[in-house]
Design an enzyme around this catalytic site. Structure first.
Site, PDB file in Angstrom:
ATOM      1  N   ASN A  11     -41.625  -3.591  41.664  1.00  0.00           N
ATOM      2  CA  ASN A  11     -41.892  -3.923  40.245  1.00  0.00           C
ATOM      3  C   ASN A  11     -41.553  -5.376  39.905  1.00  0.00           C
ATOM      4  O   ASN A  11     -41.174  -5.693  38.780  1.00  0.00           O
ATOM      5  CB  ASN A  11     -41.165  -2.951  39.283  1.00  0.00           C
ATOM      6  CG  ASN A  11     -41.662  -3.009  37.843  1.00  0.00           C
ATOM      7  OD1 ASN A  11     -40.893  -2.842  36.898  1.00  0.00           O
ATOM      8  ND2 ASN A  11     -42.932  -3.248  37.648  1.00  0.00           N
ATOM      9  N   CYS A  13     -43.731  -7.922  41.757  1.00  0.00           N
ATOM     10  CA  CYS A  13     -44.947  -8.661  42.137  1.00  0.00           C
ATOM     11  C   CYS A  13     -46.219  -7.957  41.644  1.00  0.00           C
ATOM     12  O   CYS A  13     -46.789  -8.334  40.622  1.00  0.00           O
ATOM     13  CB  CYS A  13     -45.044  -8.843  43.657  1.00  0.00           C
ATOM     14  SG  CYS A  13     -43.762  -9.862  44.373  1.00  0.00           S
ATOM     15  N   ARG A  14     -46.660  -6.944  42.387  1.00  0.00           N
ATOM     16  CA  ARG A  14     -47.999  -6.397  42.140  1.00  0.00           C
ATOM     17  C   ARG A  14     -48.135  -5.632  40.837  1.00  0.00           C
ATOM     18  O   ARG A  14     -49.072  -5.882  40.061  1.00  0.00           O
ATOM     19  CB  ARG A  14     -48.418  -5.491  43.317  1.00  0.00           C
ATOM     20  CG  ARG A  14     -48.599  -6.243  44.623  1.00  0.00           C
ATOM     21  CD  ARG A  14     -48.576  -5.308  45.805  1.00  0.00           C
ATOM     22  NE  ARG A  14     -47.264  -4.688  45.964  1.00  0.00           N
ATOM     23  CZ  ARG A  14     -46.961  -3.733  46.838  1.00  0.00           C
ATOM     24  NH1 ARG A  14     -47.909  -3.293  47.649  1.00  0.00           N
ATOM     25  NH2 ARG A  14     -45.748  -3.241  46.908  1.00  0.00           N
ATOM     26  N   SER A  15     -47.226  -4.688  40.576  1.00  0.00           N
ATOM     27  CA  SER A  15     -47.427  -3.881  39.353  1.00  0.00           C
ATOM     28  C   SER A  15     -47.213  -4.674  38.067  1.00  0.00           C
ATOM     29  O   SER A  15     -47.944  -4.468  37.101  1.00  0.00           O
ATOM     30  CB  SER A  15     -46.621  -2.578  39.378  1.00  0.00           C
ATOM     31  OG  SER A  15     -45.241  -2.800  39.382  1.00  0.00           O
TER      32      SER A  15
HETATM   33  P1  4NP Z   1     -43.776  -5.454  44.767  1.00  0.00           P
HETATM   34  O1  4NP Z   1     -43.265  -6.433  45.912  1.00  0.00           O
HETATM   35  O2  4NP Z   1     -43.578  -4.044  45.287  1.00  0.00           O
HETATM   36  O3  4NP Z   1     -45.196  -5.842  44.623  1.00  0.00           O
HETATM   37  O4  4NP Z   1     -42.942  -5.749  43.539  1.00  0.00           O
HETATM   38  C1  4NP Z   1     -42.107  -6.223  46.658  1.00  0.00           C
HETATM   39  C2  4NP Z   1     -40.888  -6.567  46.136  1.00  0.00           C
HETATM   40  C3  4NP Z   1     -39.736  -6.396  46.887  1.00  0.00           C
HETATM   41  C4  4NP Z   1     -39.845  -5.857  48.159  1.00  0.00           C
HETATM   42  C5  4NP Z   1     -41.074  -5.483  48.670  1.00  0.00           C
HETATM   43  C6  4NP Z   1     -42.224  -5.660  47.917  1.00  0.00           C
HETATM   44  N1  4NP Z   1     -38.688  -5.700  48.955  1.00  0.00           N
HETATM   45  O5  4NP Z   1     -38.822  -5.256  50.110  1.00  0.00           O
HETATM   46  O6  4NP Z   1     -37.579  -5.994  48.470  1.00  0.00           O
END
Ligand code: 4NP
Length: 151
Positions: A11, A13-15
């Site tokens: 939560n 980056c993408r969402s």
């Molecule tokens: P999101 O990106 O799921 O698009 O917000 C990520 C943020 C953190 C992590 C992986 C993806 N992580 O592994 O901490």
């Protein structure tokens, strides 16, 4: 009122990109009063953190500022609270099905399944390609909005 929750892992980056892109499209279509849009992560890893700076910069390039958004974790009660829970990738769908005990009301979908090229949104956390994520997310949100407004 249609309530939509975008869901990814962290939560940050993408969402949140999908949340702010969708809200921008809805505002530009003059439909703000008809929607409630939010986002959450299946993990609690990033709880309380703001949108990841490169994701925020990509949104700002397009005149969209996600200021004020901080990460929160998906809750069991979100299934009843929202009409549509939109995953960025297949693993988010599986996590949601586990948390909610399935999908009895058919509310769980994957964003790019609303486009002509079904699949997962490119994950910029690993690829560092925030432009590819922007393209996937904006195309997915356009398809989602078309799907909702044509019904
Ligand atoms: P999101 O990106 O799921 O698009 O917000 C990520 C943020 C953190 C992590 C992986 C993806 N992580 O592994 O901490």
């Amino acid at each position: 009122m249609t309530k939509i929750l975008f869901v990814c892992l962290g939560n940050i980056c993408r969402s949140p990109m999908a949340e702010f892109v969708m809200r921008d499209m809805i505002e530009k279509s003059g439909l703000s009063g008809e929607f409630h849009i939010a986002s959450a992560g299946t993990s609690n890893e990033e709880y309380g953190n703001p949108v990841y700076p490169p994701a925020r910069r990509k949104l700002l390039e397009h005149g969209i500022d996600p200021a004020g958004k901080t990460a929160r974790q998906l809750q069991r009660g979100d299934y009843q609270e929202y009409d549509l829970l939109i995953a960025m990738e297949q693993s988010n769908l599986r996590s949601m099905e586990r948390l909610f005990g399935g999908d009895p009301e058919g509310k769980l979908h994957r964003l790019l399944d609303y486009t002509g090229r079904p699949g997962d949104v490119a994950d910029p956390w690993y690829t560092r390609d925030f432009e590819a994520a922007w393209r996937d997310i904006s195309e997915g949100c356009r398809g989602l909005l078309e799907s909702i407004t044509k019904n």
